[in-house]
Design a protein around this motif. Structure first.
Motif, short mmCIF file in Angstrom:
data_model
loop_
_atom_site.label_atom_id
_atom_site.label_comp_id
_atom_site.label_asym_id
_atom_site.label_seq_id
_atom_site.Cartn_x
_atom_site.Cartn_y
_atom_site.Cartn_z
N GLY A 7 -1.17 5.20 1.27
CA GLY A 7 -1.90 4.52 0.21
C GLY A 7 -2.24 5.50 -0.89
O GLY A 7 -2.63 6.65 -0.62
N ILE A 8 -2.09 5.07 -2.13
CA ILE A 8 -2.40 5.92 -3.28
C ILE A 8 -3.37 5.17 -4.18
O ILE A 8 -3.09 4.04 -4.60
CB ILE A 8 -1.14 6.32 -4.06
N ILE A 9 -4.52 5.76 -4.44
CA ILE A 9 -5.51 5.17 -5.33
C ILE A 9 -5.57 6.03 -6.59
O ILE A 9 -5.75 7.25 -6.52
CB ILE A 9 -6.90 5.12 -4.68
N GLY A 10 -5.41 5.40 -7.74
CA GLY A 10 -5.44 6.17 -8.99
C GLY A 10 -5.13 5.30 -10.18
O GLY A 10 -5.22 4.07 -10.12
N GLY A 11 -4.77 5.95 -11.27
CA GLY A 11 -4.49 5.26 -12.52
C GLY A 11 -3.09 4.69 -12.58
O GLY A 11 -2.20 5.09 -11.82
N SER A 12 -2.89 3.78 -13.51
CA SER A 12 -1.60 3.09 -13.62
C SER A 12 -0.46 4.02 -13.99
O SER A 12 0.70 3.72 -13.74
CB SER A 12 -1.71 1.95 -14.65
N GLY A 13 -0.77 5.18 -14.58
CA GLY A 13 0.28 6.10 -15.00
C GLY A 13 1.10 6.66 -13.87
O GLY A 13 2.21 7.15 -14.09
N ILE A 14 0.59 6.61 -12.64
CA ILE A 14 1.32 7.23 -11.54
C ILE A 14 2.22 6.24 -10.80
O ILE A 14 2.94 6.62 -9.88
CB ILE A 14 0.37 7.89 -10.52
N TYR A 15 2.19 4.97 -11.17
CA TYR A 15 2.94 3.97 -10.40
C TYR A 15 4.42 3.93 -10.75
O TYR A 15 5.23 3.44 -9.97
CB TYR A 15 2.36 2.58 -10.61
N ASP A 16 4.78 4.43 -11.89
CA ASP A 16 6.17 4.38 -12.33
C ASP A 16 6.94 5.55 -11.70
O ASP A 16 7.39 6.46 -12.39
CB ASP A 16 6.23 4.43 -13.86
N LEU A 17 7.08 5.50 -10.40
CA LEU A 17 7.75 6.58 -9.68
C LEU A 17 9.26 6.37 -9.65
O LEU A 17 9.73 5.29 -9.31
CB LEU A 17 7.25 6.65 -8.23
N GLU A 18 9.99 7.41 -9.98
CA GLU A 18 11.45 7.34 -9.89
C GLU A 18 11.84 7.18 -8.43
O GLU A 18 11.39 7.93 -7.56
CB GLU A 18 12.07 8.61 -10.48
N GLY A 19 12.65 6.19 -8.14
CA GLY A 19 13.11 5.98 -6.78
C GLY A 19 12.28 5.01 -5.97
O GLY A 19 12.61 4.71 -4.82
N LEU A 20 11.19 4.48 -6.56
CA LEU A 20 10.37 3.51 -5.84
C LEU A 20 11.09 2.17 -5.81
O LEU A 20 11.37 1.58 -6.86
CB LEU A 20 9.00 3.36 -6.51
N GLU A 21 11.40 1.68 -4.62
CA GLU A 21 12.19 0.46 -4.47
C GLU A 21 11.37 -0.64 -3.79
O GLU A 21 10.27 -0.41 -3.29
CB GLU A 21 13.44 0.75 -3.64
N ASN A 22 11.95 -1.85 -3.81
CA ASN A 22 11.33 -3.02 -3.17
C ASN A 22 9.91 -3.25 -3.68
O ASN A 22 9.00 -3.57 -2.90
CB ASN A 22 11.32 -2.85 -1.65
N GLN A 23 9.73 -3.10 -4.99
CA GLN A 23 8.39 -3.20 -5.56
C GLN A 23 7.91 -4.65 -5.59
O GLN A 23 8.62 -5.56 -5.97
CB GLN A 23 8.38 -2.64 -6.99
N GLU A 24 6.64 -4.82 -5.21
CA GLU A 24 6.03 -6.15 -5.21
C GLU A 24 4.52 -6.02 -5.38
O GLU A 24 3.86 -5.34 -4.60
CB GLU A 24 6.33 -6.88 -3.90
N TRP A 25 4.00 -6.65 -6.43
CA TRP A 25 2.55 -6.72 -6.59
C TRP A 25 2.03 -7.84 -5.71
O TRP A 25 2.50 -8.96 -5.77
CB TRP A 25 2.18 -6.98 -8.05
N ARG A 26 1.04 -7.52 -4.88
CA ARG A 26 0.51 -8.49 -3.93
C ARG A 26 -1.00 -8.64 -4.08
O ARG A 26 -1.72 -7.65 -4.24
CB ARG A 26 0.82 -8.05 -2.50
N LYS A 27 -1.46 -9.86 -4.03
CA LYS A 27 -2.89 -10.14 -4.04
C LYS A 27 -3.37 -10.21 -2.59
O LYS A 27 -2.85 -11.01 -1.80
CB LYS A 27 -3.20 -11.45 -4.76
N VAL A 28 -4.33 -9.37 -2.25
CA VAL A 28 -4.84 -9.32 -0.88
C VAL A 28 -6.34 -9.62 -0.92
O VAL A 28 -7.08 -9.01 -1.68
CB VAL A 28 -4.60 -7.94 -0.24
N SER A 29 -6.76 -10.57 -0.11
CA SER A 29 -8.17 -10.97 -0.07
C SER A 29 -8.96 -10.07 0.87
O SER A 29 -8.44 -9.56 1.86
CB SER A 29 -8.30 -12.43 0.39
N SER A 30 -10.24 -9.91 0.55
CA SER A 30 -11.13 -9.11 1.38
C SER A 30 -12.45 -9.85 1.57
O SER A 30 -12.96 -10.46 0.62
CB SER A 30 -11.41 -7.75 0.73
N PRO A 31 -13.05 -9.80 2.75
CA PRO A 31 -14.37 -10.41 2.95
C PRO A 31 -15.47 -9.67 2.22
O PRO A 31 -16.61 -10.15 2.15
CB PRO A 31 -14.56 -10.34 4.47
#
Length: 291
Positions: A7-31
């Motif tokens: 898991g990586i927590i940080g700013g949006s600038g680090i998400y554009d990783l070269e080689g990152l595959e099968n990308q999917e934004w997912r909404k996950v619920s929490s109590p």
């Protein structure tokens, strides 16, 4: 145990990783309420990565208003076993100039307006925070930093302030006298909650400025911080790409005990535990509560 999920927590600038595959934004619920944003799931080589924008995409949530409990809870629900916290910070040490990365190993928590534990009345637990950072995780990040050619310093104390304002000069000088090396607004209670959730946690603190104590530097200015932050973003991506192979082969469970932090932490007797509280802890503490 199940396989490693990073898991990586940080700013949006680090998400554009070269080689990152099968990308999917997912909404996950929490109590525990709404997390900062959806999470980006993907794979880098054989490793599973989960990215969470700490302030939400577009940086729309203040440090005090981040729902840290929901953030850690959704990462746990997605099977995350190790968290890399990538965070901007100010330097309280002459030798830690802007652009330096610091793998902190201690925290001083000066935040006052945040929910700091998953465990409330009806289910009390006390985890150890003597060593708040997973040392084997920091070891791997140090190796990756060296391989990526990044100026990365091992060890240091992170002063977590409430914000969103920057420090007064008197505060900055006081924190220096306390022996702190860097100052930021986001790693507490994040590190405490990660420990309660039995997830290994390490901080990559990216220095953007000298806070306001340094006589030869201007007071902290947002535009200057952002300029350095953008430069650090590229280095952070390189660090993550280099680190993944080291992290994906780590021995588990964690020999430091991060993955079993709750073994001796629960104090409320079984017959006094609140079922409603227990239901919210299904992901965070399910391993010990199901026994």
């Amino acid at each position: 145990m199940s396989k490693t999920v990073i898991g990586i927590i940080g700013g949006s600038g680090i998400y554009d990783l070269e080689g990152l595959e099968n990308q999917e934004w997912r909404k996950v619920s929490s109590p525990f309420g709404e997390p900062s944003d959806e999470v980006l799931c993907g794979t880098l080589g054989d490793a599973e990565l989960v990215f969470l924008p700490r302030h939400g995409r577009g940086h729309k949530i203040t440090p005090s208003e981040i729902n840290y409990r929901a953030n850690i809870d959704v990462l746990k629900r997605l099977g995350v076993t190790e968290i890399i916290s990538v965070s901007a910070c100010g330097s309280l040490d002459e030798e830690l100039e802007p652009g330096t990365f610091v793998l902190v190993d201690q925290f001083v928590d000066r935040t006052v307006a945040r929910e700091k534990s998953f465990f409330t009345s009806g289910m009390v637990a006390h985890v150890s925070m003597a060593d708040p950072v997973c040392l084997r995780l920091s070891d791997r990040l140090a190796l990756a930093g060296e391989a990526a050619g990044i100026n990365i310093v091992r060890g240091g104390t992170y002063l977590a302030m409430e914000g969103p304002q920057f420090s007064s000069r008197a505060e900055s000088e006081m924190y220096r006298k306390w022996g702190c090396q860097v100052i930021g607004m986001t790693n507490m209670p994040e590190a405490k909650l990660a420990r309660e959730a039995e997830i290994c946690y390490a901080t990559v603190a990216m220095v953007t400025d000298y806070d306001c104590w340094h006589p030869d530097h201007d007071n902290v200015d947002v535009s200057a911080v952002i300029a350095v932050l953008m430069e650090n973003s590229a280095k952070a991506k390189s660090l993550i790409v280099e680190a993944v192979p080291y992290l994906d082969i780590m021995k588990r469970p964690c020999p430091q005990g991060c993955h079993h932090a709750l073994d001796n932490a629960l104090i409320t007797s079984p017959d006094a535990r609140d079922p409603k509280v227990l239901a919210k802890l299904d992901a965070v503490a399910g391993r010990v509560l199901s026994n």
